[in-house]
Each structure stands twice: as C-alpha cells, then as structure tokens.
Design an enzyme around this catalytic site. Sequence first.
Site, mmCIF file in Angstrom:
data_model
loop_
_atom_site.group_PDB
_atom_site.id
_atom_site.type_symbol
_atom_site.label_atom_id
_atom_site.label_comp_id
_atom_site.label_asym_id
_atom_site.label_seq_id
_atom_site.Cartn_x
_atom_site.Cartn_y
_atom_site.Cartn_z
ATOM 1 N N ASN A 157 0.803 -1.229 0.000
ATOM 2 C CA ASN A 157 0.000 0.000 0.000
ATOM 3 C C ASN A 157 0.838 1.282 0.000
ATOM 4 O O ASN A 157 0.362 2.329 -0.415
ATOM 5 C CB ASN A 157 -1.017 -0.012 1.152
ATOM 6 N N GLU A 255 5.031 -3.986 12.125
ATOM 7 C CA GLU A 255 4.006 -2.944 11.951
ATOM 8 C C GLU A 255 2.844 -3.614 11.232
ATOM 9 O O GLU A 255 2.992 -4.029 10.086
ATOM 10 C CB GLU A 255 4.537 -1.790 11.098
ATOM 11 N N CYS A 289 -2.900 1.558 6.430
ATOM 12 C CA CYS A 289 -2.928 1.007 7.786
ATOM 13 C C CYS A 289 -3.575 1.997 8.738
ATOM 14 O O CYS A 289 -4.147 1.611 9.750
ATOM 15 C CB CYS A 289 -1.529 0.652 8.242
HETATM 16 P P1 NAD Z 1 0.683 -9.254 3.971
HETATM 17 O O1 NAD Z 1 0.898 -9.591 5.405
HETATM 18 O O2 NAD Z 1 -0.137 -10.155 3.158
HETATM 19 O O3 NAD Z 1 2.100 -9.159 3.220
HETATM 20 C C1 NAD Z 1 3.119 -8.289 3.661
HETATM 21 C C2 NAD Z 1 4.452 -8.820 3.147
HETATM 22 O O4 NAD Z 1 4.740 -10.045 3.801
HETATM 23 C C3 NAD Z 1 4.486 -9.100 1.647
HETATM 24 O O5 NAD Z 1 5.740 -8.727 1.130
HETATM 25 C C4 NAD Z 1 4.324 -10.617 1.599
HETATM 26 O O6 NAD Z 1 4.870 -11.214 0.455
HETATM 27 C C5 NAD Z 1 5.094 -11.028 2.839
HETATM 28 N N1 NAD Z 1 4.767 -12.358 3.375
HETATM 29 C C6 NAD Z 1 3.618 -13.056 3.238
HETATM 30 N N2 NAD Z 1 3.722 -14.250 3.867
HETATM 31 C C7 NAD Z 1 4.961 -14.281 4.429
HETATM 32 C C8 NAD Z 1 5.653 -15.244 5.227
HETATM 33 N N3 NAD Z 1 5.103 -16.412 5.567
HETATM 34 N N4 NAD Z 1 6.899 -14.943 5.641
HETATM 35 C C9 NAD Z 1 7.469 -13.762 5.320
HETATM 36 N N5 NAD Z 1 6.871 -12.829 4.563
HETATM 37 C C10 NAD Z 1 5.620 -13.080 4.126
HETATM 38 O O7 NAD Z 1 0.143 -7.753 3.951
HETATM 39 P P2 NAD Z 1 -0.280 -6.881 2.696
HETATM 40 O O8 NAD Z 1 -1.569 -7.408 2.174
HETATM 41 O O9 NAD Z 1 0.868 -6.718 1.764
HETATM 42 O O10 NAD Z 1 -0.510 -5.445 3.368
HETATM 43 C C11 NAD Z 1 -1.685 -5.100 4.012
HETATM 44 C C12 NAD Z 1 -1.527 -5.173 5.509
HETATM 45 O O11 NAD Z 1 -0.409 -4.381 5.908
HETATM 46 C C13 NAD Z 1 -2.708 -4.608 6.258
HETATM 47 O O12 NAD Z 1 -3.019 -5.441 7.339
HETATM 48 C C14 NAD Z 1 -2.192 -3.258 6.768
HETATM 49 O O13 NAD Z 1 -2.835 -2.768 7.915
HETATM 50 C C15 NAD Z 1 -0.762 -3.562 7.010
HETATM 51 N N6 NAD Z 1 0.051 -2.348 7.029
HETATM 52 C C16 NAD Z 1 0.482 -1.889 8.243
HETATM 53 C C17 NAD Z 1 1.225 -0.713 8.329
HETATM 54 C C18 NAD Z 1 1.704 -0.192 9.662
HETATM 55 O O14 NAD Z 1 2.584 0.651 9.690
HETATM 56 N N7 NAD Z 1 1.149 -0.658 10.784
HETATM 57 C C19 NAD Z 1 1.540 -0.023 7.157
HETATM 58 C C20 NAD Z 1 1.075 -0.515 5.930
HETATM 59 C C21 NAD Z 1 0.337 -1.696 5.884
#
Ligand code: NAD
Length: 507
Positions: A157, A255, A289
Amino acid sequence: MATAVIPRLYKNFIGGEWVEARGGRALENRNPANAEELVGLFPESSAEDVRRAVEAAQNAYRTWRLVPAPKRGEILYRAAEILVARKEALARDMTREMGKVLAETRGDVQEAIDMTYYMAGEGRRLFGQTTPSELANKFAMSVRVPVGVAGLITPWNFPMAIPAWKMMPALVCGNTVVIKPAEDTPLSTYHLVQILNEAGLPAGVVNVVNGYGPEAGAPLVNHPGVGLVSFTGSTEVGRLVSQVCAPSFKKCALEMGGKNIILVMEDANLDLAVEGAIWGAFGTAGQRCTAASRIGVHKKVYGEFTEKLTERVRLLRVGDGLDPDTEMGPCISREQLERVMKYVEIGRDEGAKLAAGGKRLEGGAHGKGWFHEPTVFTDCAAGMRICQEEIFGPVVSVIPFDNGDEGLEIANGVSYGLSASLYTRNVNQAFRAMRDLETGIVYVNAPTIGAETHLPFGGTKQTGNGHREAAIAALDFYSEWKTLYIDYSDRLQRAQIDTAPFGSVES
Ligand code: NAD
C-alpha cells in the site's frame, strides 16, 4: 499489423548486479485499474536466491560498517536528490502498479524523499551519550553500532515510502540490507534501489529479492545470517514472522493491521469532520494502515453528520488514478476486492444500515479494474465484525454514542492500536482523549492518516510489537548500544571492586 508489446522483464539485485531468479520463473505485476495492462514481470525467487542475497549482504557488511556514518549519509543525500528530480515519473509508475491517485503517489514518493534526507542528516549525528564515571580517571560513553544484515519485508500500500522508511535508517546505521518487496508492487522498490545504486551505494549493501511471501519472505526471516527483521503487513503474517524470529532471539519489528477511528464530538466543526472522514476513510481506497474504518459520532450531531457524510460520499469520483479528475482508485487486486465485497455482505447480515455504496463498480471505465463503490454503513454497533476486523478497503462504519466516555470506550474496544482522531473544540476533551486513546498515534481535528518522518510511527496492541518506524526511534531499532568504559588511571581503582555488581575481583 499491430506489434505485440513485450512486457519488461525485471530482475533481482544481488551483490551489485541485476540477476534472474535461479528457478527462472516470473510473477506478473498488473495495473489494478486495468488488469489487462502488464506493468512488468518480476523474478519469482526461492530460498536459494535469498541465500545468495544474504551472502552478498554479509560480505558487504564487513566494509560498509566501517564507512564513516557521515559518508554513508552523503550517499543517501545524493539518492534523495535523484528522487526529487524523478518524483513525477516515479509517482506515475506507482499509480500504474498500485492504483492510488497521483496526488497520493506523489505523497508516497515525497515520504521516501523526506526519510532519505532525514536519515542522510543522521549520518552526522547518530548521537550516543557521554556521562561522568563513578571513578576518577575513567571515561564512560555509549555508541550506536550496526546489527548486521537487515531483512526487510514490505506491503503493497506504500510501495516506496515503506521500503524507504526501513532502508534509510538501516543503511545510515551501517547495516546492509536484503529487501523482499510486496509481490503486488515490486516496481517502486526496483526504482528506489536503482537510485541508491546510482547514488554510489557499494555493491552488496542493498539487495532485492522479489517473490511471494512463503517462498521468498519466509526464508529471509529464517536465515541465520539475518540479524534483524523489519516487517510491515498483516497481523496474521506478522505473527508468523515473530514466531520464526523468537527461537534465535532475532531482533524483529512488526508494523501490522489497524482498525482506526474518528470520534466526532457534539461540539465538532462538522464540515471539517466530514472532510476528514472522507479522506481518512476513502483515501487510498481505504487501503492504508491508518485508514479510518470506524467513525464514532455523538448522538446530538449524529443525524446531521451522517447526512452530510453520505451526500459527500455519493459524489466521490472513482476511477483510474492517472486521471486528474479521479478522487479514489481501485482495490489492489481481485482478492482484495472480493474481501471488501465479503465484508459488505457481513455488514448487511449483521443488521448495519447501508447508507451509501455497497457494490462493485463494473462496466465502462471500471470494466477492467478492481473498483468498489465507497461504502458507508450507519447505525452500527461497536461489537459488529465490520467494526472489529480490518477490512482494508473503501468501507466505513458509523457508530453512534451518548457521551465522551462511551466514545473513548468504543475507540479502545478493538484489538488494534495504530491511530485515532478526535474532532472537538473543547480543549479539556481533547487532552483527555490524547491521554486515554490506546493508540500509537492520535490526531486532533485532523483525520487518522498522514505521518511526518521526524516523528515516531507505529501502533500498540496487535498493530505492533513496541518498536517504532521513523525519527530517532528507527535508529534505536537499526542499531545496538555499545557501552564503553576507558580507565586511564593505570591502577586497579578501589571503588570498582566495592561496587562491582557481578562479584568482586576475587570471584
Ligand atoms: P501481507 O501480510 O499479506 O504481506 C506483507 C508482506 O509479507 C508481503 O511482502 C508478503 O509477500 C510477505 N509475506 C507473506 N507471507 C509471508 C511469510 N510467511 N513470511 C514472510 N513474509 C511473508 O500484507 P499486505 O496485504 O501486503 O498489506 C496489508 C496489511 O499491511 C494490512 O493489514 C495493513 O494494515 C498492514 N500495514 C500496516 C502498516 C503499519 O505501519 N502498521 C503499514 C502498511 C500496511
């Protein structure tokens, strides 16, 4: 005869070279506003590619950690200058791969610029402490030292801001980096890393391994050569990352998700609150987020506020983010769109009132993308699933409340704790809320979104594990304290024995 457009094949960046994944497979990066447009093909990497990247980072660490921090900062400064010069092109490419409107992707690139300049400046600070010793002829201080190889995992995002928020403090502290960007938005990380390379970053200091989470992300988290992991993404995956890091006590910053709220008090400037709610809830199509996915409204102004809000929501222009008239772009993918549609069903079944939107947008300009109407549920109860679970799309739930205490209780009654906002003109109410809201970030008379790079960013409860991004807080994560005592008395000093906390010199 029309010639076929050959999609561009991008590569991983390992040890200063652009290389294909060992397995030779590629993943597709598609435009969510027009899924027929292939933005590029990126390597679908495996544990073997990760192993090579970590090795390159380990080798580079031997010399990078010894480069004086001001020199490291100078390279970052040059990268920031290039980012400024290319901002518009970078923003356009980001809109193509992620979908959010140009104004927002410009903001995303700007966040990367701000963080890069900020951390470049830290190269001349990285302050430690000097403090008087208990003893005569003894000097005491603490200095920051790097940890080693940083494994960075990022979501889709904020395709350039979040990689920059992690990379720049990691680098200025003297760590080397392996980053696994989100599979949906790898192009922005490609651009960022190419710019760092052009700015003069030595080979192997930053490495990129593209691919899916389980195949490329998990081996990075698990690799014994990775000294710290910084992850931004869903709470579900964050929990897995945390579990993998725990047995080896690997430093790990998480995060994760949010369920942020805007509270509209009885004395609020309602027009301001409606504008805040619109951008807080529907900016980035709700895929932030920090997005406001709940709005708590005092019953005295509930009718007027919901009327104004729904009127305004119905006017929002949804479309391709590259079109200057568009106010809200698509969902990132078919899966995300389906998730939004599922939650709209859930909201209906739970008895919430659908006041605006509620449907996928299809046909015409929306025919080839993952568009959903901006959607408002009113008359919601705080315990409903649509008021408790992260939807991550253009859906907001409005909850009425009777008084300020109840508003705060509703705000805190979720498992997440990223950001919250309060609209009021009552200073006492504002200060109480700033004290009592259980979130990492609180806004007063502004929506739940937005961050400045010199202030800490992060959340409580199931949003984070106590670390913060940005500001000095980021340096605390990407470095370790080393405490140094220098005795220049040339003799064993008596008080050292008397006060030795772990036994006397005889033991
Ligand atoms: P996601 O958890 O699906 O993926 C995030 C990353 O993790 C991707 O690069 C993905 O390929 C990787 N990943 C997936 N499975 C993994 C594993 N088993 N081991 C290691 N890496 C793995 O999240 P998303 O759909 O990309 O993003 C949306 C989420 O991110 C929402 O929940 C949002 O709230 C959160 N977010 C949080 C913040 C914050 O600062 N708190 C900021 C932006 C987004």
